[in-house]
Design a protein around this motif. Structure first.
Motif, PDB file in Angstrom:
ATOM      1  N   GLN A 100       0.892  -1.260   0.190  1.00  0.00           N
ATOM      2  CA  GLN A 100      -0.276   0.082  -0.092  1.00  0.00           C
ATOM      3  C   GLN A 100       0.824   1.199  -0.022  1.00  0.00           C
ATOM      4  O   GLN A 100       0.407   2.229  -0.664  1.00  0.00           O
ATOM      5  N   GLU A 101       1.887   1.328   0.650  1.00  0.00           N
ATOM      6  CA  GLU A 101       2.708   2.546   0.530  1.00  0.00           C
ATOM      7  C   GLU A 101       3.336   2.688  -0.712  1.00  0.00           C
ATOM      8  O   GLU A 101       3.585   4.232  -0.887  1.00  0.00           O
ATOM      9  N   MET A 102       3.305   2.031  -1.623  1.00  0.00           N
ATOM     10  CA  MET A 102       3.661   2.425  -2.783  1.00  0.00           C
ATOM     11  C   MET A 102       2.712   2.966  -3.570  1.00  0.00           C
ATOM     12  O   MET A 102       3.104   3.808  -4.614  1.00  0.00           O
ATOM     13  N   LEU A 103       1.453   3.200  -3.205  1.00  0.00           N
ATOM     14  CA  LEU A 103       0.214   3.930  -3.599  1.00  0.00           C
ATOM     15  C   LEU A 103       0.643   5.575  -3.413  1.00  0.00           C
ATOM     16  O   LEU A 103      -0.099   6.225  -3.904  1.00  0.00           O
ATOM     17  N   LEU A 104       1.504   5.774  -2.454  1.00  0.00           N
ATOM     18  CA  LEU A 104       1.694   7.250  -2.079  1.00  0.00           C
ATOM     19  C   LEU A 104       2.470   8.002  -3.335  1.00  0.00           C
ATOM     20  O   LEU A 104       2.385   9.246  -3.279  1.00  0.00           O
ATOM     21  N   GLU A 105       3.103   7.331  -4.015  1.00  0.00           N
ATOM     22  CA  GLU A 105       4.151   7.954  -4.848  1.00  0.00           C
ATOM     23  C   GLU A 105       3.349   8.621  -5.785  1.00  0.00           C
ATOM     24  O   GLU A 105       2.301   8.171  -6.475  1.00  0.00           O
ATOM     25  N   VAL A 106       3.644  10.068  -6.156  1.00  0.00           N
ATOM     26  CA  VAL A 106       2.581  10.919  -7.040  1.00  0.00           C
ATOM     27  C   VAL A 106       3.012  10.580  -8.434  1.00  0.00           C
ATOM     28  O   VAL A 106       4.211  10.949  -8.844  1.00  0.00           O
ATOM     29  N   LEU A 107       2.050   9.959  -9.322  1.00  0.00           N
ATOM     30  CA  LEU A 107       2.429   9.536 -10.700  1.00  0.00           C
ATOM     31  C   LEU A 107       2.042  10.522 -11.458  1.00  0.00           C
ATOM     32  O   LEU A 107       1.060  11.314 -11.451  1.00  0.00           O
ATOM     33  N   PRO A 108       2.663  10.534 -12.797  1.00  0.00           N
ATOM     34  CA  PRO A 108       2.641  11.741 -13.700  1.00  0.00           C
ATOM     35  C   PRO A 108       1.386  11.616 -14.540  1.00  0.00           C
ATOM     36  O   PRO A 108       0.871  10.333 -14.775  1.00  0.00           O
ATOM     37  N   PRO A 109       0.789  12.683 -15.117  1.00  0.00           N
ATOM     38  CA  PRO A 109      -0.038  12.523 -16.089  1.00  0.00           C
ATOM     39  C   PRO A 109       0.348  11.868 -17.370  1.00  0.00           C
ATOM     40  O   PRO A 109       1.713  11.580 -17.614  1.00  0.00           O
ATOM     41  N   LEU A 110      -0.390  11.477 -18.395  1.00  0.00           N
ATOM     42  CA  LEU A 110      -0.001  10.641 -19.444  1.00  0.00           C
ATOM     43  C   LEU A 110       0.895  11.677 -20.160  1.00  0.00           C
ATOM     44  O   LEU A 110       0.887  12.558 -20.371  1.00  0.00           O
ATOM     45  N   ASP A 111       2.083  10.814 -21.049  1.00  0.00           N
ATOM     46  CA  ASP A 111       2.626  11.686 -21.856  1.00  0.00           C
ATOM     47  C   ASP A 111       2.208  11.155 -23.218  1.00  0.00           C
ATOM     48  O   ASP A 111       2.327   9.917 -23.506  1.00  0.00           O
ATOM     49  N   TRP A 112       1.380  11.946 -23.742  1.00  0.00           N
ATOM     50  CA  TRP A 112       0.568  11.524 -24.917  1.00  0.00           C
ATOM     51  C   TRP A 112       1.427  11.302 -26.113  1.00  0.00           C
ATOM     52  O   TRP A 112       0.974  10.945 -27.338  1.00  0.00           O
ATOM     53  N   ASP A 113       2.609  11.567 -26.151  1.00  0.00           N
ATOM     54  CA  ASP A 113       3.492  11.020 -27.094  1.00  0.00           C
ATOM     55  C   ASP A 113       3.762   9.635 -26.936  1.00  0.00           C
ATOM     56  O   ASP A 113       4.416   8.925 -28.110  1.00  0.00           O
ATOM     57  N   LYS A 114       3.636   8.993 -26.044  1.00  0.00           N
ATOM     58  CA  LYS A 114       3.723   7.611 -25.752  1.00  0.00           C
ATOM     59  C   LYS A 114       2.594   6.853 -25.702  1.00  0.00           C
ATOM     60  O   LYS A 114       2.575   5.756 -25.817  1.00  0.00           O
ATOM     61  N   VAL A 115       1.101   7.653 -25.734  1.00  0.00           N
ATOM     62  CA  VAL A 115       0.086   6.825 -25.821  1.00  0.00           C
ATOM     63  C   VAL A 115      -0.200   5.844 -27.085  1.00  0.00           C
ATOM     64  O   VAL A 115       0.159   6.334 -28.104  1.00  0.00           O
ATOM     65  N   GLY A 116      -0.432   4.686 -26.579  1.00  0.00           N
ATOM     66  CA  GLY A 116      -0.720   3.732 -27.762  1.00  0.00           C
ATOM     67  C   GLY A 116       0.540   2.904 -28.233  1.00  0.00           C
ATOM     68  O   GLY A 116       0.667   1.976 -28.697  1.00  0.00           O
ATOM     69  N   GLY A 117       1.569   3.319 -27.441  1.00  0.00           N
ATOM     70  CA  GLY A 117       2.972   2.787 -27.618  1.00  0.00           C
ATOM     71  C   GLY A 117       3.408   1.777 -26.543  1.00  0.00           C
ATOM     72  O   GLY A 117       2.716   1.597 -25.689  1.00  0.00           O
TER      73      GLY A 117
END
Ligand code: SF4
Length: 501
Positions: A100-117
């Protein structure tokens, strides 16, 4: 531009128009073939599976990448009731796996250059960067710390790009003087009251101005909602600016639902220029609640936690998300919503902890009708050691009718009204006395909530839902008037003009 482009016709319009090398396409195909059936992978290109207990969070219709929204329950997703809340499942599994403590890391929004890849290509490149031999020996080491260190050396740069640098640490504000009067009062130890005013649905502002005038002597700040129920109204920033003119300090609400990362940063800079010093970041009600025709439901660019992270960095580090420096950074007191009654208290506490780490300095909670359950939630926050890092204002809504109570209880995500209170409202409704009963219930709740002053609770947030004129009575009879309160002057009685003879 070729006249006929058959391939493009089947390409989703948001996918980057780029030709990929054969090797990349092959890797992409293999990754999808493996992760698709195993994890329901949607090829977001920014894989978070390790942080989300190996459940793909991209199934969340709100696009939340940092935890559940305030409507999360064990039963189902409130947006699509035919499926479970994916974030409830992530939290549930993470707690069972002790991750559960791993869920504390603030994760970034999508980098849309990578979406679909694919993401595996990034991992391979990072392994090469660190040194293939070093990675293999590190991962095969008997030393647990070394194994963990090697793992992080490979995966951290993949999930935390240079432009984001999210982590699980608490980042306190870097300014000294209170950014707003609301912050000053809270810092001074006052038990404060804020209240919500609904923005007008027309270009006529008289009623809103009147409501501001009615409540301003009784509260520390006035909240202006941001298109609740996803139905358009006057913008929160505009109401906030009008409120300043009226002499009442505003809290500008800003919903992730309607903002791209560009719009968010631009709007907050504009708000700061207008003198708005309190900003409340929320996910916003889903488009599902909007009047028809239904708009797109999947245009979430940044979630509420990411909003806090971006706005805190703008203020404290003078940085736009794209890394440009802000010569004169904006100053504001940052708030967030908290939902003590959604899902389980320990899940909610984890979510609240993450918001505090990301930048939330105060919480305004969803409606509370059960002080005992609120205490359980407060205890979970205390276990996480965040009660001294955030000011908490408990949400109160006086019930006006039985119909309203039933709607709140059954339809509004994250709201729970205990059976005995529902019965009281039923009886009062039959006796034609529902409004007064609703006020009495609110006053009793305030009495119970005040007992938690000094134990995590710092005030109240009254959401009167169109019944703003009741706020003065609730604040007065609830015994929570501001220390510098002076009664408003009685309206001047117009002298009757003498009738012509
Ligand atoms: S309830 Fe909220 S967090 Fe859970 S899946 Fe639905 S929108 Fe996402």
């Amino acid at each position: 531009m070729p006249l006929f482009t058959p391939g493009r016709r089947w390409q989703p319009p948001f996918s980057p128009f780029e030709r990929k090398a054969f090797g990349d396409r092959l890797l992409q195909g293999v990754e999808y073939a493996v992760k698709g059936p195993l994890f329901g992978c949607r090829m977001c290109g920014n894989c978070l599976l390790q942080e989300t207990a190996f459940i793909c969070s991209m199934e969340c219709p709100k696009g939340a990448r940092n935890g559940p929204c305030g409507g999360s329950t064990e039963e189902h997703c409130y947006v699509d009731e035919t499926r479970p809340c994916i974030w409830y499942q992530v939290y549930d599994r993470a707690f069972r796996m002790n991750r559960q403590e791993m869920l504390l890391e603030v994760l970034p929004p999508l980098d849309w250059d990578k979406v679909g890849g694919e993401t595996w290509g990034d991992v391979v490149r990072q392994v090469r960067k660190v040194g293939t031999r070093k990675v293999f020996t590190g991962l095969l080491s008997r030393n647990v710390a070394e194994r963990a260190h090697t793992w992080e050396a490979v995966f951290r740069p993949v999930r935390q790009p240079e432009w984001w640098q999210g982590d699980s640490q608490y980042h306190g504000p870097k300014y000294q003087e209170p950014a707003s009067e609301l912050e000053r009062r809270l810092k001074a130890g006052e038990f404060v009251v804020t209240a919500e005013v609904a923005p007008p649905i027309s270009a006529k502002i008289d009623k809103m101005v009147k409501n501001i005038d009615i409540i301003k002597p009784y509260v520390a700040a006035v909240n202006f909602t941001d298109n609740p129920s996803a139905a358009p109204r006057t913008a929160s920033w505009a109401c906030s600016a009008l409120s300043i003119k009226q002499g009442a300090e505003p809290v500008m609400q800003i919903a992730a639902r309607d903002r791209t990362r560009v719009g968010l940063q631009s709007e907050v800079m504009g708000a700061a220029d207008l003198g708005i010093r309190n900003i409340l970041c929320i996910s916003g009600d889903s488009m599902k609640m909007a009047p028809p025709p239904r708009g797109r439901m999947d245009i979430i660019d940044v979630d509420a936690v990411q909003m806090l992270w971006v706005l805190r960095r703008m203020r404290d580090e003078g940085l736009y998300l794209d890394g440009r420096q802000i010569k004169t950074p904006p100053v504001y007191f940052l708030g967030a919503a908290a939902s003590p009654f959604a899902s389980e208290p320990k899940f909610q506490a984890l979510r609240e902890h993450k918001k505090v780490n990301a930048g939330a300095q105060f919480f305004q909670t969803n409606l509370v009708y059960d002080a005992a359950h609120m205490e359980i939630w407060l205890n979970e926050l205390a276990k996480r050691g965040i009660l001294d890092k955030v000011y908490i204002l408990i949400g109160i809504t006086p019930l006006k009718t039985l119909k309203m109570a039933t709607y709140m209880n059954n339809e509004v995500p994250g709201v729970f009204i205990p059976e005995p209170l529902m019965k009281r409202m039923q009886a009062a409704d039959q006796a034609g006395n529902a409004q007064e009963e609703g006020v009495q219930i609110a006053l009793e709740l305030i009495e119970k909530i005040k007992k938690f002053e000094g134990q995590g609770v710092h005030g109240l947030h009254i959401m009167a839902v169109g019944w703003e004129e009741i706020v003065p009575r609730i604040v007065t009879e609830g015994g929570v008037l501001p220390p510098d309160f002076s009664p408003p002057a009685a309206p001047a009685v117009k002298e009757q003009a003498a009738a012509p003879a």
